[in-house]
Scaffold this active site. Structure first.
Site, PDB file in Angstrom:
ATOM      1  N   TYR A  48     -43.692  27.991 -10.339  1.00 39.09           N
ATOM      2  CA  TYR A  48     -42.857  27.025  -9.627  1.00 39.09           C
ATOM      3  C   TYR A  48     -43.365  26.621  -8.248  1.00 39.09           C
ATOM      4  O   TYR A  48     -42.847  25.658  -7.680  1.00 39.09           O
ATOM      5  CB  TYR A  48     -41.434  27.587  -9.484  1.00 39.09           C
ATOM      6  CG  TYR A  48     -40.716  27.716 -10.803  1.00 39.09           C
ATOM      7  CD1 TYR A  48     -39.996  26.656 -11.326  1.00 39.09           C
ATOM      8  CD2 TYR A  48     -40.767  28.897 -11.545  1.00 39.09           C
ATOM      9  CE1 TYR A  48     -39.336  26.759 -12.540  1.00 39.09           C
ATOM     10  CE2 TYR A  48     -40.112  29.011 -12.759  1.00 39.09           C
ATOM     11  CZ  TYR A  48     -39.401  27.942 -13.251  1.00 39.09           C
ATOM     12  OH  TYR A  48     -38.759  28.050 -14.459  1.00 39.09           O
ATOM     13  N   HIS A  72     -35.858  26.355  -4.783  1.00 37.39           N
ATOM     14  CA  HIS A  72     -36.167  25.215  -3.913  1.00 37.39           C
ATOM     15  C   HIS A  72     -36.344  23.945  -4.756  1.00 37.39           C
ATOM     16  O   HIS A  72     -35.841  22.878  -4.387  1.00 37.39           O
ATOM     17  CB  HIS A  72     -37.427  25.502  -3.085  1.00 37.39           C
ATOM     18  CG  HIS A  72     -37.798  24.400  -2.154  1.00 37.39           C
ATOM     19  ND1 HIS A  72     -38.845  23.541  -2.408  1.00 37.39           N
ATOM     20  CD2 HIS A  72     -37.260  24.014  -0.970  1.00 37.39           C
ATOM     21  CE1 HIS A  72     -38.928  22.671  -1.410  1.00 37.39           C
ATOM     22  NE2 HIS A  72     -37.984  22.932  -0.523  1.00 37.39           N
TER      23      HIS A  72
END
Length: 138
Positions: A48, A72
């Site tokens: 990610y 996030h």
């Protein structure tokens, strides 16, 4: 003489946009853990972490830092890339991971190195977000 940091930030942003325009497009999503360019703006960490990279829906993060990046990603998907709150939450998440004293999945890209790179990136993103919301006087 007025400070030149907003101009400098725009130069760096333009350079980043131009360099990303010449690089191949990233895959749609990641299913494997990566550790590349750990000390540069082009970092790829876990599934990610990294500008333009994200894990596939339902993919488990590679470690706690990668989980911060996933969170996030979800935050900016909802609130937009200019959300300072998302960037600050990400920095807080990284601080918690660091404080926990765990070791990440990669020996090649240790937490200390990856977090320093990501913190610099978030600081730049926060600065650009704030710059974009300020009214400039001529």
């Amino acid at each position: 003489m007025p400070p030149r940091s907003p101009l400098l930030a725009l130069v760096f942003l333009a350079a980043g946009v131009l360099s990303s325009a010449t690089s191949p497009p990233p895959p749609p999503c990641s299913r494997s853990c990566a550790a590349l360019n750990c000390d540069s703006v082009g970092i790829r960490y876990g599934k990610y972490c990294g500008v333009g990279w994200s894990g596939c829906d339902g993919e488990e993060p590679c470690d706690d830092l990668d989980a911060c990046c996933r969170d996030h990603d979800h935050c900016v998907d909802k609130k937009g890339l200019m959300s300072v709150k998302c960037h600050e939450k990400f920095k807080n998440c990284m601080r918690k991971v660091k404080k926990a004293g765990k070791i990440g999945f990669s020996r090649k890209c240790p937490y200390e190195m990856a977090m320093a790179t990501m913190t610099s990136g978030m600081d730049m993103a926060i600065m650009l977000s704030q710059l974009g919301t300020q009214k400039l006087e001529l």
